[in-house]
Design an enzyme around this catalytic site. Structure first.
Site, PDB file in Angstrom:
ATOM      1  N   ASN A 155      60.487  32.478  41.902  1.00 48.97           N
ATOM      2  CA  ASN A 155      60.411  33.603  42.844  1.00 48.97           C
ATOM      3  C   ASN A 155      61.698  33.822  43.632  1.00 48.97           C
ATOM      4  OD1 ASN A 155      59.790  31.145  44.094  1.00 48.97           O
ATOM      5  ND2 ASN A 155      58.626  32.127  45.712  1.00 48.97           N
ATOM      6  N   LYS A 178      66.003  21.327  36.991  1.00 52.06           N
ATOM      7  CA  LYS A 178      65.366  22.244  36.032  1.00 52.06           C
ATOM      8  C   LYS A 178      64.990  23.510  36.782  1.00 52.06           C
ATOM      9  CE  LYS A 178      61.023  22.673  35.050  1.00 52.06           C
ATOM     10  NZ  LYS A 178      60.943  24.150  35.170  1.00 52.06           N
ATOM     11  N   GLU A 181      61.799  28.290  33.736  1.00 52.84           N
ATOM     12  CA  GLU A 181      62.104  28.813  32.392  1.00 52.84           C
ATOM     13  C   GLU A 181      62.149  30.334  32.399  1.00 52.84           C
ATOM     14  OE1 GLU A 181      59.758  26.871  33.399  1.00 52.84           O
ATOM     15  OE2 GLU A 181      57.777  27.372  32.619  1.00 52.84           O
ATOM     16  N   GLY A 231      57.079  24.739  44.054  1.00 55.26           N
ATOM     17  CA  GLY A 231      56.297  25.428  43.028  1.00 55.26           C
ATOM     18  C   GLY A 231      54.808  25.313  43.275  1.00 55.26           C
ATOM     19  N   GLU A 253      57.306  21.399  48.256  1.00 54.18           N
ATOM     20  CA  GLU A 253      56.958  22.639  48.935  1.00 54.18           C
ATOM     21  C   GLU A 253      56.085  23.423  47.971  1.00 54.18           C
ATOM     22  OE1 GLU A 253      56.513  26.005  49.564  1.00 54.18           O
ATOM     23  OE2 GLU A 253      58.661  26.499  49.521  1.00 54.18           O
ATOM     24  N   LEU A 254      54.792  23.516  48.325  1.00 54.20           N
ATOM     25  CA  LEU A 254      53.812  24.001  47.349  1.00 54.20           C
ATOM     26  C   LEU A 254      53.195  25.344  47.702  1.00 54.20           C
ATOM     27  CD1 LEU A 254      51.984  20.589  46.864  1.00 54.20           C
ATOM     28  CD2 LEU A 254      53.927  21.495  45.602  1.00 54.20           C
ATOM     29  N   CYS A 287      56.390  32.138  49.293  1.00 50.20           N
ATOM     30  CA  CYS A 287      55.452  31.122  49.793  1.00 50.20           C
ATOM     31  C   CYS A 287      55.176  31.296  51.284  1.00 50.20           C
ATOM     32  CB  CYS A 287      56.018  29.738  49.500  1.00 50.20           C
ATOM     33  SG  CYS A 287      57.695  29.562  50.068  1.00 50.20           S
ATOM     34  N   GLU A 384      46.186  31.170  47.383  1.00 52.12           N
ATOM     35  CA  GLU A 384      47.377  31.975  47.692  1.00 52.12           C
ATOM     36  C   GLU A 384      47.496  33.156  46.715  1.00 52.12           C
ATOM     37  OE1 GLU A 384      51.051  29.866  47.063  1.00 52.12           O
ATOM     38  OE2 GLU A 384      52.078  31.025  48.603  1.00 52.12           O
ATOM     39  N   GLU A 461      63.169  21.205  53.475  1.00 47.33           N
ATOM     40  CA  GLU A 461      64.511  21.570  53.008  1.00 47.33           C
ATOM     41  C   GLU A 461      65.159  22.268  54.194  1.00 47.33           C
ATOM     42  OE1 GLU A 461      65.193  22.242  48.720  1.00 47.33           O
ATOM     43  OE2 GLU A 461      63.283  23.286  48.930  1.00 47.33           O
TER      44      GLU A 461
HETATM   45  P1  NAD Z   1      52.091  28.264  36.795  1.00 48.02           P
HETATM   46  O1  NAD Z   1      50.913  27.402  36.957  1.00 48.02           O
HETATM   47  O2  NAD Z   1      52.178  29.150  35.606  1.00 48.02           O
HETATM   48  O3  NAD Z   1      53.395  27.320  36.823  1.00 48.02           O
HETATM   49  C1  NAD Z   1      54.611  27.753  36.335  1.00 48.02           C
HETATM   50  C2  NAD Z   1      55.721  27.184  37.156  1.00 48.02           C
HETATM   51  O4  NAD Z   1      55.554  25.801  37.399  1.00 48.02           O
HETATM   52  C3  NAD Z   1      57.023  27.326  36.439  1.00 48.02           C
HETATM   53  O5  NAD Z   1      58.082  27.530  37.363  1.00 48.02           O
HETATM   54  C4  NAD Z   1      57.159  25.998  35.729  1.00 48.02           C
HETATM   55  O6  NAD Z   1      58.500  25.688  35.462  1.00 48.02           O
HETATM   56  C5  NAD Z   1      56.548  25.054  36.719  1.00 48.02           C
HETATM   57  N1  NAD Z   1      55.896  23.946  36.052  1.00 48.02           N
HETATM   58  C6  NAD Z   1      54.774  24.001  35.317  1.00 48.02           C
HETATM   59  N2  NAD Z   1      54.456  22.785  34.851  1.00 48.02           N
HETATM   60  C7  NAD Z   1      55.408  21.954  35.307  1.00 48.02           C
HETATM   61  C8  NAD Z   1      55.633  20.564  35.169  1.00 48.02           C
HETATM   62  N3  NAD Z   1      54.808  19.782  34.473  1.00 48.02           N
HETATM   63  N4  NAD Z   1      56.726  20.041  35.766  1.00 48.02           N
HETATM   64  C9  NAD Z   1      57.568  20.801  36.471  1.00 48.02           C
HETATM   65  N5  NAD Z   1      57.400  22.116  36.645  1.00 48.02           N
HETATM   66  C10 NAD Z   1      56.333  22.691  36.072  1.00 48.02           C
HETATM   67  O7  NAD Z   1      52.204  29.056  38.135  1.00 48.02           O
HETATM   68  P2  NAD Z   1      52.949  30.434  38.418  1.00 48.02           P
HETATM   69  O8  NAD Z   1      52.214  31.541  37.770  1.00 48.02           O
HETATM   70  O9  NAD Z   1      54.397  30.311  38.124  1.00 48.02           O
HETATM   71  O10 NAD Z   1      52.760  30.550  39.970  1.00 48.02           O
HETATM   72  C11 NAD Z   1      51.446  30.558  40.469  1.00 48.02           C
HETATM   73  C12 NAD Z   1      51.352  29.941  41.809  1.00 48.02           C
HETATM   74  O11 NAD Z   1      52.367  29.001  42.046  1.00 48.02           O
HETATM   75  C13 NAD Z   1      51.496  30.949  42.892  1.00 48.02           C
HETATM   76  O12 NAD Z   1      50.253  31.518  43.191  1.00 48.02           O
HETATM   77  C14 NAD Z   1      52.032  30.148  44.027  1.00 48.02           C
HETATM   78  O13 NAD Z   1      50.977  29.602  44.769  1.00 48.02           O
HETATM   79  C15 NAD Z   1      52.750  28.997  43.404  1.00 48.02           C
HETATM   80  N6  NAD Z   1      54.213  29.113  43.547  1.00 48.02           N
HETATM   81  C16 NAD Z   1      54.748  28.629  44.689  1.00 48.02           C
HETATM   82  C17 NAD Z   1      56.095  28.736  44.893  1.00 48.02           C
HETATM   83  C18 NAD Z   1      56.706  28.251  46.162  1.00 48.02           C
HETATM   84  O14 NAD Z   1      57.755  28.717  46.551  1.00 48.02           O
HETATM   85  N7  NAD Z   1      56.095  27.278  46.808  1.00 48.02           N
HETATM   86  C19 NAD Z   1      56.900  29.320  43.925  1.00 48.02           C
HETATM   87  C20 NAD Z   1      56.330  29.770  42.724  1.00 48.02           C
HETATM   88  C21 NAD Z   1      54.972  29.656  42.560  1.00 48.02           C
END
Ligand code: NAD
Length: 479
Positions: A155, A178, A181, A231, A253-254, A287, A384, A461
């Site tokens: 994001n 990493k 992707e 993530g 940071e989730l 987030c 979320e 962070e």
């Molecule tokens: P998703 O479940 O499809 O996960 C994809 C993301 O997680 C990708 O960036 C991928 O690289 C990473 N990922 C997946 N498996 C991983 C692993 N085993 N090890 C390391 N990285 C891994 O989720 P999405 O559709 O990308 O996002 C959905 C939710 O994720 C959102 O609703 C939000 O709550 C959360 N999110 C939070 C942040 C944040 O800034 N905290 C950022 C992006 C997404």
């Protein structure tokens, strides 16, 4: 056809660009029209082992570099990136779909954050204690924790890779990172900036590809001494378990589900004028995006009417169009999530004040949406949304609003609007959140710690806390 403005993608390992050679590939898409931007080579197990060995060697070299020299390298990398701001901004808009103005803001924050880390490298101070024996010495010092494995999301891909890298390097750590992707390009450009700035090979490695293979391989290695992850929550849980095997500390940071309490004494015009752009910034995929508005009875109707009017004025479109205020969602998963959350809310009695549907045509566009009358058990009030949907609910007593704000197991960003100093103090004390904004949504300054409580993660962070996350403490006593 591959976009001409995009870059060729590669693994950056030990100072080498690695691609081809039988590696599998996946595509990176432009969310504005679904076209292919580029092809991304996936790291093989051999690549990951090479990256680990390189990061270990890099640490031995970098930890011996004096802080002022580390700072100078980071500053040179920032200067290199500053000269390529246009390219960075273009890459962000291509990969994430965000309007160019937002891309510009993200690159500004990234460079500020990296610059601040460089300056802070010079201020990693220890302390001297009074020895118990005459002529003895008792010294507390801080040392780099070691090689770091970092994982960044899609994001805000420049800021979240740039500040992880700069903080770790400022502290004297090496890193293998990493990026997502879906958004690998800006991270590669940042790595190139460091190479141009004279960072020794191996201090920073970038691996791309299958997230599960990468995180399992890196975290299983005893070379890695620290993990930094931003993530989704379910991935955070998985990485925390993997890190626990080697007792490796992790900063996580989730995400959150940010409440906004709008009191009846607030300046409603200002509250709406700041809330709407912050809600729909990055198409809601932030987030710390405001997601649950709780508005006091007396001003509820006015707030909803003005919020809806302002939302309807948002111009949707391609991020490269200067008129665009909101771009597409970053991927097709977010479209499916919006569909699911809004259908669930409406089934339970929610009212769609505006939006609530996908926009026909190419790309992953979703109309900015406002929901009222959403029951607290609707899924959107509990997980979320990470998309362009605001829920607005009514409250009578402040205590009730605080309780509803704190109801969820998340606590990253939280906001309140009031002109009463007493209410501002009460709200900032009582809201369970890592960051609280009173009459503001701004947490962008690099000197301010950015992190959550409860299931939003742990550690920060930015701020001196963000540098400390890459340090260990040593106590030396000499008699
Ligand atoms: P998703 O479940 O499809 O996960 C994809 C993301 O997680 C990708 O960036 C991928 O690289 C990473 N990922 C997946 N498996 C991983 C692993 N085993 N090890 C390391 N990285 C891994 O989720 P999405 O559709 O990308 O996002 C959905 C939710 O994720 C959102 O609703 C939000 O709550 C959360 N999110 C939070 C942040 C944040 O800034 N905290 C950022 C992006 C997404």
């Amino acid at each position: 056809m591959i976009s001409p403005s995009y870059i060729a993608l590669y693994q950056w390992i030990d100072g080498h660009k690695l691609a081809g050679d039988g590696r599998t590939y996946s595509t990176v898409l432009n969310p504005a029209d679904g076209s292919v931007l580029g092809n991304m080579p996936h790291a093989t197990e051999d690549d990951l082992h090479a990256a680990l060995m390189s990061t270990e060697r890099g640490f031995k070299v970098w930890r011996a570099v004096p802080a002022w020299e580390r700072a100078a390298v980071i500053e040179r990398a920032v200067a290199w990136l500053r000269e390529r701001r246009d390219q960075l901004e273009t890459l962000l808009t291509l990969e994430v779909g965000k309007p160019l103005a937002e891309a510009r803001m993200e690159i500004g924050l990234t460079l500020d954050s990296m610059t601040w880390c460089a300056e802070e490298a010079k201020r990693i101070y220890g302390r001297t204690l009074e020895p118990r024996i005459p002529h003895g010495r008792a010294v507390v010092s801080h040392e780099p924790i070691g090689p770091v494995a970092a994982f960044a999301p899609w994001n805000v891909p420049a800021l979240l890779t740039g500040r992880k890298i700069a903080a770790a390097l400022a502290a004297g750590c090496s890193m293998v990172i990493k990026p997502s992707e879906e958004t690998p390009a800006t991270c590669l450009l940042i790595a190139e900036a460091f190479a141009e700035a004279g960072l020794p090979a191996g201090v920073l490695n970038v691996v791309l590809g299958d997230p599960d293979l990468i995180s399992r391989t890196l975290l299983a290695s005893k070379i890695i001494r620290k993990v930094s992850f931003t993530g989704p929550e379910h991935v955070g849980r998985q990485l925390a378990k993997l890190a626990a095997e080697n007792i490796t500390p992790i900063t996580m940071e989730l995400g959150g589900h940010a409440p906004v309490i709008v009191c009846d004494d607030a300046d409603i015009e200002t509250a709406v004028a700041t809330s709407v752009p912050n809600k729909f910034f990055n198409a809601g995929a932030s987030c710390i995006a405001p997601t649950r508005f709780y508005v006091q009875d007396r001003v509820f109707d006015q707030f909803v009417a003005e919020f809806v009017k302002s939302t309807q004025a948002i111009k949707l479109g391609d991020g490269f169009d200067p008129e665009t205020r909101m771009g597409p969602l970053a991927n097709a998963r977010r479209l499916a999530a919006m569909e699911h959350l809004i259908t669930d809310a409406v089934t339970r009695g929610a009212k769609i004040e505006t939006g609530g549907h996908r926009v026909a045509g190419k790309g992953f566009f979703w109309a900015p949406t406002v929901l009222t009358n959403v029951p607290e058990d609707a899924e959107i009030m509990n997980s979320e949304p990470f998309g362009p949907v605001a829920t607005i609910s009514r409250f009578s007593e402040l205590e009730e609003a605080i309780e509803r704000a704190n109801r969820l197991p998340f606590g990253l960003g939280a906001y309140a609007f009031t002109r009463s100093l007493a209410r501002a103090h009460l709200l900032s004390d009582r809201i369970e959140s890592g960051m609280v904004g009173i009459n503001t949504y701004y947490f962008g300054m690099p000197e301010g710690p950015f992190g959550g409580v409860k299931q939003s993660g742990y550690g920060s962070e930015n701020g001196i806390e963000g540098i400390s996350a890459y340090l260990v403490t040593k106590f030396v006593h000499m008699v």
